[in-house]
Design a protein around this motif. Sequence first.
Motif, PDB file in Angstrom:
ATOM      1  N   CYS A   1       0.706  -1.329  -0.069  1.00 39.72           N
ATOM      2  CA  CYS A   1      -0.054  -0.082   0.274  1.00 39.72           C
ATOM      3  C   CYS A   1       0.863   1.077   0.028  1.00 39.72           C
ATOM      4  CB  CYS A   1      -0.935  -0.096   1.332  1.00 39.72           C
ATOM      5  SG  CYS A   1      -1.999   1.368   1.423  1.00 39.72           S
ATOM      6  N   LEU A   2       0.483   2.289  -0.632  1.00 37.37           N
ATOM      7  CA  LEU A   2       0.902   3.643  -0.490  1.00 37.37           C
ATOM      8  C   LEU A   2      -0.290   4.460  -0.047  1.00 37.37           C
ATOM      9  CD1 LEU A   2       2.776   3.990  -4.139  1.00 37.37           C
ATOM     10  CD2 LEU A   2       3.857   3.619  -1.713  1.00 37.37           C
ATOM     11  N   SER A   3       0.431   5.663   0.636  1.00 36.28           N
ATOM     12  CA  SER A   3      -0.562   6.578   1.167  1.00 36.28           C
ATOM     13  C   SER A   3       0.194   7.943   1.727  1.00 36.28           C
ATOM     14  CB  SER A   3      -1.475   6.195   2.495  1.00 36.28           C
ATOM     15  OG  SER A   3      -0.397   6.080   3.649  1.00 36.28           O
ATOM     16  N   ILE A   4      -0.822   8.911   1.058  1.00 32.81           N
ATOM     17  CA  ILE A   4      -0.040  10.325   1.451  1.00 32.81           C
ATOM     18  C   ILE A   4      -0.827  10.962   2.383  1.00 32.81           C
ATOM     19  CG2 ILE A   4       0.132  12.643   0.655  1.00 32.81           C
ATOM     20  CD1 ILE A   4       1.058  11.605  -1.821  1.00 32.81           C
ATOM     21  N   GLU A   5      -0.478  11.442   3.819  1.00 31.65           N
ATOM     22  CA  GLU A   5      -1.199  11.913   4.726  1.00 31.65           C
ATOM     23  C   GLU A   5      -0.630  13.496   5.003  1.00 31.65           C
ATOM     24  OE1 GLU A   5      -0.516   9.446   8.103  1.00 31.65           O
ATOM     25  OE2 GLU A   5      -1.232   7.846   7.213  1.00 31.65           O
ATOM     26  N   PRO A   6      -1.584  14.435   5.049  1.00 29.03           N
ATOM     27  CA  PRO A   6      -1.015  15.583   5.574  1.00 29.03           C
ATOM     28  C   PRO A   6      -0.367  15.761   6.824  1.00 29.03           C
ATOM     29  CG  PRO A   6      -3.645  15.568   5.831  1.00 29.03           C
ATOM     30  CD  PRO A   6      -3.124  14.273   5.365  1.00 29.03           C
ATOM     31  N   SER A   7       0.504  16.695   6.777  1.00 27.40           N
ATOM     32  CA  SER A   7       1.496  16.778   8.144  1.00 27.40           C
ATOM     33  C   SER A   7       1.306  18.317   8.494  1.00 27.40           C
ATOM     34  CB  SER A   7       2.842  16.278   7.810  1.00 27.40           C
ATOM     35  OG  SER A   7       3.764  16.512   8.958  1.00 27.40           O
ATOM     36  N   ASN A   8       2.719  18.891   8.839  1.00 23.26           N
ATOM     37  CA  ASN A   8       2.574  20.328   9.236  1.00 23.26           C
ATOM     38  C   ASN A   8       2.562  20.992   7.959  1.00 23.26           C
ATOM     39  OD1 ASN A   8       3.247  19.416  11.767  1.00 23.26           O
ATOM     40  ND2 ASN A   8       5.378  19.542  11.485  1.00 23.26           N
ATOM     41  N   LYS A   9       2.624  22.292   8.154  1.00 19.52           N
ATOM     42  CA  LYS A   9       2.267  23.523   7.063  1.00 19.52           C
ATOM     43  C   LYS A   9       3.089  22.912   5.506  1.00 19.52           C
ATOM     44  CE  LYS A   9       2.627  28.347   6.054  1.00 19.52           C
ATOM     45  NZ  LYS A   9       3.106  29.698   6.665  1.00 19.52           N
ATOM     46  N   ASN A  10       2.762  22.939   4.466  1.00 22.91           N
ATOM     47  CA  ASN A  10       3.507  22.544   3.428  1.00 22.91           C
ATOM     48  C   ASN A  10       4.320  21.420   3.281  1.00 22.91           C
ATOM     49  OD1 ASN A  10       2.551  25.074   2.034  1.00 22.91           O
ATOM     50  ND2 ASN A  10       4.235  26.094   2.800  1.00 22.91           N
ATOM     51  N   LYS A  11       3.705  20.318   4.394  1.00 23.26           N
ATOM     52  CA  LYS A  11       4.546  18.966   4.250  1.00 23.26           C
ATOM     53  C   LYS A  11       3.185  17.811   4.371  1.00 23.26           C
ATOM     54  CE  LYS A  11       8.397  20.272   6.703  1.00 23.26           C
ATOM     55  NZ  LYS A  11       9.102  20.154   8.152  1.00 23.26           N
ATOM     56  N   GLN A  12       3.988  16.757   3.653  1.00 22.82           N
ATOM     57  CA  GLN A  12       2.967  15.605   3.642  1.00 22.82           C
ATOM     58  C   GLN A  12       3.759  14.574   3.979  1.00 22.82           C
ATOM     59  OE1 GLN A  12       1.275  15.988  -0.209  1.00 22.82           O
ATOM     60  NE2 GLN A  12      -0.959  16.488   0.506  1.00 22.82           N
ATOM     61  N   ILE A  13       3.280  13.551   4.437  1.00 21.80           N
ATOM     62  CA  ILE A  13       3.892  12.230   4.755  1.00 21.80           C
ATOM     63  C   ILE A  13       3.395  11.195   3.777  1.00 21.80           C
ATOM     64  CG2 ILE A  13       4.571  10.395   6.355  1.00 21.80           C
ATOM     65  CD1 ILE A  13       4.046  12.328   8.387  1.00 21.80           C
ATOM     66  N   LEU A  14       4.589  10.615   2.961  1.00 20.16           N
ATOM     67  CA  LEU A  14       4.128   9.534   1.936  1.00 20.16           C
ATOM     68  C   LEU A  14       4.477   8.390   2.805  1.00 20.16           C
ATOM     69  CD1 LEU A  14       3.768   7.904  -0.884  1.00 20.16           C
ATOM     70  CD2 LEU A  14       6.236   8.448  -1.134  1.00 20.16           C
ATOM     71  N   LYS A  15       3.701   7.389   2.945  1.00 23.79           N
ATOM     72  CA  LYS A  15       3.664   5.857   3.746  1.00 23.79           C
ATOM     73  C   LYS A  15       3.848   5.014   2.712  1.00 23.79           C
ATOM     74  CE  LYS A  15       2.485   7.326   8.276  1.00 23.79           C
ATOM     75  NZ  LYS A  15       1.332   6.939   9.270  1.00 23.79           N
ATOM     76  N   ILE A  16       4.849   3.983   2.704  1.00 22.52           N
ATOM     77  CA  ILE A  16       5.053   2.785   1.872  1.00 22.52           C
ATOM     78  C   ILE A  16       5.064   1.640   2.767  1.00 22.52           C
ATOM     79  CG2 ILE A  16       6.239   1.737   0.075  1.00 22.52           C
ATOM     80  CD1 ILE A  16       7.680   4.553  -0.237  1.00 22.52           C
ATOM     81  N   TYR A  17       4.081   1.040   2.687  1.00 24.92           N
ATOM     82  CA  TYR A  17       3.729  -0.397   3.443  1.00 24.92           C
ATOM     83  C   TYR A  17       4.122  -1.390   2.523  1.00 24.92           C
ATOM     84  CZ  TYR A  17       0.643   2.672   6.081  1.00 24.92           C
ATOM     85  OH  TYR A  17       0.154   3.615   6.980  1.00 24.92           O
ATOM     86  N   MET A  18       5.412  -2.123   2.938  1.00 23.95           N
ATOM     87  CA  MET A  18       5.887  -3.167   2.096  1.00 23.95           C
ATOM     88  C   MET A  18       6.229  -4.545   3.058  1.00 23.95           C
ATOM     89  SD  MET A  18       9.482  -1.235   1.887  1.00 23.95           S
ATOM     90  CE  MET A  18       9.437   0.283   2.658  1.00 23.95           C
ATOM     91  N   GLU A  19       6.704  -5.409   2.215  1.00 30.10           N
ATOM     92  CA  GLU A  19       6.986  -6.582   2.884  1.00 30.10           C
ATOM     93  C   GLU A  19       8.310  -6.527   3.781  1.00 30.10           C
ATOM     94  OE1 GLU A  19       9.094 -10.680   0.905  1.00 30.10           O
ATOM     95  OE2 GLU A  19       8.655  -9.035  -0.307  1.00 30.10           O
ATOM     96  N   PHE A  20       8.296  -7.173   5.054  1.00 28.79           N
ATOM     97  CA  PHE A  20       9.468  -7.044   6.056  1.00 28.79           C
ATOM     98  C   PHE A  20      10.497  -8.068   5.631  1.00 28.79           C
ATOM     99  CE2 PHE A  20      11.177  -8.408  10.063  1.00 28.79           C
ATOM    100  CZ  PHE A  20      11.813  -7.365  10.415  1.00 28.79           C
TER     101      PHE A  20
END
Length: 139
Positions: free
Chosen positions: A94-113
Motif C-alpha cells: 500500500c502507498l498513502s499520503i497524509e497531511p502533516s505540518n504546513k506545506n508538508k505531507q508524509i508518504l507512507k510505503i507499506y511493504m514486505e518485511f
Amino acid sequence: MKKRMDEIILLEHFKATYYICDKNNHDALLGRGAFGDVFKATLKDNIAQSGLPDEIAIKEVVIKTPGAKHTKTEWNLLEKGINFQHSNLVTMFCLSIEPSNKNKQILKIYMEFCEHSLHDIMEDQTRPELSVDELKHVT
C-alpha cells in the motif's frame, strides 16, 4: 488494485489500520535514511487469521509540497511504477499520503518485511565472491 489520490492498495484486503507501529519503541525503528525512516509494524491480534503478513515495514518520507500540482505529479509517477515486480525487490502492499505540518505531507510505503539488510548481505563472509562481469548477469 484499489486507487484514490491519497491511497493505492496493492494487496487485496490490506488495510494500514490492521497494523500496529509504536514509533516510541526503539526496536520498531529498522533504519534511517536520507529519504525517511523505516519502522516495523505487527498485525493486530484480532486480524491474525486474515492471510496477511504478521510483520511489515513502513517507510515514511516527508514531502515538502510547493503546491497541489506537484504532489499530483509525484503521485502519478508512483502509480506508474507501482506494479514493477522483480525477485530482488520487496513487495509493496500500500502507498498513502497524509497531511502533516504546513506545506508538508508524509508518504507512507507499506511493504514486505525483510529480515536481512543489504549491508548484512554485502558483509557476509560466507557468500561467494563475484567478479564485476558475473555481477552483470545476476538477476
